[in-house]
Structures are given as structure tokens and as C-alpha cells.
Design an enzyme around this catalytic site. Structure first.
Site, short mmCIF file in Angstrom:
data_model
loop_
_atom_site.label_atom_id
_atom_site.label_comp_id
_atom_site.label_asym_id
_atom_site.label_seq_id
_atom_site.Cartn_x
_atom_site.Cartn_y
_atom_site.Cartn_z
N HIS A 223 -6.49 3.20 0.30
CA HIS A 223 -7.36 4.16 -0.39
C HIS A 223 -8.78 4.11 0.19
O HIS A 223 -9.43 5.14 0.36
CB HIS A 223 -7.44 3.85 -1.88
CG HIS A 223 -6.14 3.98 -2.61
ND1 HIS A 223 -5.43 2.89 -3.06
CD2 HIS A 223 -5.43 5.07 -2.98
CE1 HIS A 223 -4.33 3.30 -3.68
NE2 HIS A 223 -4.31 4.62 -3.64
N LYS B 174 0.97 8.34 4.42
CA LYS B 174 2.12 7.56 3.95
C LYS B 174 3.01 8.44 3.07
O LYS B 174 4.23 8.36 3.14
CB LYS B 174 1.65 6.35 3.16
CG LYS B 174 2.83 5.64 2.55
CD LYS B 174 2.45 4.32 1.97
CE LYS B 174 3.60 3.83 1.15
NZ LYS B 174 3.72 4.59 -0.09
N GLU C 275 -6.69 -1.24 0.38
CA GLU C 275 -7.37 -0.90 1.63
C GLU C 275 -6.99 0.52 2.12
O GLU C 275 -7.82 1.21 2.72
CB GLU C 275 -7.00 -1.97 2.67
CG GLU C 275 -7.90 -2.07 3.87
CD GLU C 275 -9.38 -2.24 3.57
OE1 GLU C 275 -9.75 -2.88 2.57
OE2 GLU C 275 -10.18 -1.70 4.37
N GLY D 107 -3.28 10.28 1.99
CA GLY D 107 -2.66 9.38 2.95
C GLY D 107 -1.41 10.00 3.57
O GLY D 107 -0.62 10.65 2.88
#
Ligand code: PAF
Length: 286
Positions: free
Chosen positions: A36, A148, A34, A146
Site C-alpha cells: 500500500h 496484484k 509495504e 495494485g
């Protein structure tokens, strides 16, 4: 949606797409989740066409890392991307990306050196090199990564600035906020390595980070709070902690106190076979 695996057809396809409007690139190593898809949706909202690259890049894995075990699911990934309205999947082989005699490496000093760069020597050279190649191959107007991988994003932006990249320009490299599971764990392809018991314990990472951020923003001493956070993770089931740092959000210089400039708490810790990373914004000045 076209899936392309060699350079000449890629160039033709990219030219055709770009004649129709802006092209965005979402670079990935596949095993899509999810997180990506959120990048893809963000890219779709901003560009006429979205290309997604899927390439498990050997140059960013260390000798003892999980290159062979890294999940490869091209068919499933393509089916997910088709449903998102992606125009093109660029899925080169290792031989296409690094043909025999390949000899060039991009190394970004400074932002690459601490945090994951210290515990994964050569990792960010591998990332900068492959991302520069992906940019030159696809020549996107925009690119999405992302948040992250906060340090990765900083390295890629620095590389794009330093090399005067045009497609994309550094200002058109976008970070997308981390997508989290219901218990707060950041989505990652590596979460698949965790047993159900390890997966349950892994939620301690974002929870303990939130607690530490609350303390730092409330005025607690940074070094003591970070030390406590590391111990908390070990107590709650992590096997080891690679780093726990408060850093300037863009230079990634360590900070020993809040200054009013954007700051970030960054952590890497191991649980079971997985090394998990996470980062969160820290606000305020003390
Ligand atoms: O974040 C990733 O998946 C990879 O590091 C990237 C940016 C696709 C480069 O291989």
C-alpha cells in the site's frame, strides 16, 4: 493529515486540497503494508495531495468469506500514512457508505466473470460499486491500485470507461507493480492469516509461476504447463487451486497459446485459512 469519517467534512476538505493542485486517491481496506505504501509513494510522486480511503467493504465479501476476521487497524494505518505525507484519510463507517435504503449495484460484465469472478460470485459488483462511490465522494484527478489484483484493476478501468467517469478519467487510473517479500510472495493483508509453516510453503506460488512462465515462453504447450503448475502447487503444500489461467492481459479472455499480445498468468490457490492470488506477465509468441 486529516482523518475524516463523514461526507460533509470530506467535501470541504477535498475542495480545499484541490484548490492547491491535483488530488490522487489510493483506495484500500486498511491493514496497510509495504505494498500500500508503494501505491501512496507513487501517488505522491504524481499529485500535489494524496487521499487514502480505508473501508472494509462488506459488499465485496461472500457469505462464507473473511469479513469479520479481516484485520482492522485504523490507528496503526493512520500513523503509517502520516509518515508518508498523506493529506487526508477517508474512513467512513458502513452506515455512511451504505445508509439505510441503499439499493444501487454496479455490475461490469465480461472482465468480471471469469477467474476470481467465477469463484467469488458478486465480489466484483461489490468492488465496482464501492470504488465508484469512493470516486464520487473524493473526486480525485488520479487513482492508484495494485497490479496484484489484476482483474480488479481491469474491472475498475472498464467501469470508469463505461460510465464516462471524469474524476478520475479511466486513463488516469494507474496500476502499480506488485510488491513482493524477499522469497517472492506477493504482499497481501491476508498473508497475516498464515502460520509460519504455511507462510514458508506459500512462497511456492510465485516460484512455480516463474517456472511455468519460463516453460510457456520457451514454447511448451500452455494447457499442459498450466495443469502441471496446479499439481505442483498441490504437491508443495497448497490445499486447493481455484484457477490457473493464461489470459489476454486487458480483456482477460483465456489464451491457449501466446499470440504476441500482452498475456498474463493468473493463479488463485488456498493454503491454510488464506486464499492467495498472484499474476505475472508472460512475453512472446509461439
Ligand atoms: O483492493 C482493495 O483493497 C479493495 O478491493 C478496494 C479497491 C479498496 C475496494 O474495496
Amino acid at each position: 493529515m486529516q482523518t475524516i469519517q463523514s461526507l460533509d467534512p470530506l467535501r470541504n476538505a477535498v475542495e480545499t486540497l484541490r484548490a492547491d493542485g491535483e488530488l490522487a486517491l489510493v483506495p484500500t481496506m486498511g491493514a496497510l503494508h509495504e505494498g500500500h505504501l508503494t501505491l501512496v509513494r507513487e501517488a505522491k510522486a504524481r499529485a500535489a495531495h494524496v487521499a487514502v480511503s480505508i473501508f472494509v467493504n462488506p459488499r465485496q465479501f461472500g457469505a462464507n468469506e473473511d469479513l469479520d476476521a479481516y484485520p482492522r487497524r485504523l490507528e496503526r494505518d493512520c500513523a503509517m500514512l502520516e509518515g508518508e505525507g498523506v493529506s487526508l484519510v477517508w474512513a467512513p463507517s458502513v452506515e455512511v457508505m451504505y445508509p439505510e435504503g441503499y439499493a444501487t449495484n454496479i455490475s461490469v460484465s465480461g472482465v468480471s466473470e471469469g477467474l476470481c469472478g467465477a469463484s467469488r460470485p458478486g465480489h466484483f459488483d461489490g468492488v465496482a460499486t464501492v470504488v465508484c462511490k469512493l470516486f464520487n465522494q473524493v473526486r480525485p484527478d488520479l487513482a492508484f491500485f495494485g497490479e496484484k489484483d489484476w482483474q480488479q484493476l481491469a474491472v475498475i478501468r472498464r467501469m470508469a470507461r463505461d460510465l464516462d467517469l471524469v474524476r478520475p478519467h479511466a486513463d488516469r487510473i494507474f496500476g502499480v507493480p506488485t510488491v513482493r517479500e524477499a522469497d517472492g510472495l506477493a504482499m497481501s493483508s491476508r498473508n497475516a492469516y498464515l502460520s509460519p509453516n504455511e507462510r514458508a510453503k506459500a512462497a511456492a506460488l510465485p516460484q512455480a509461476m516463474h517456472e511455468a512462465i519460463g516453460k510457456i515462453e520457451g514454447g511448451s504447450e500452455v494447457a499442459a504447463t498450466l495443469g502441471h503448475l496446479a499439481l505442483e502447487l498441490l504437491d508443495r503444500g497448497f490445499a486447493s487451486v481455484d484457477y490457473v489461467e493464461l489470459c489476454d492481459a486487458s480483456s482477460l479472455e483465456p489464451m491457449s497459446a501466446l499470440t504476441g499480445k500482452p498475456a498474463r498468468l493468473l493463479v488463485a490457490a488456498r493454503i491454510g485459512p488464506a486464499r492467495l492470488i498472484d499474476n505475472m506477465a508472460v512475453n512472446g509468441a509461439h
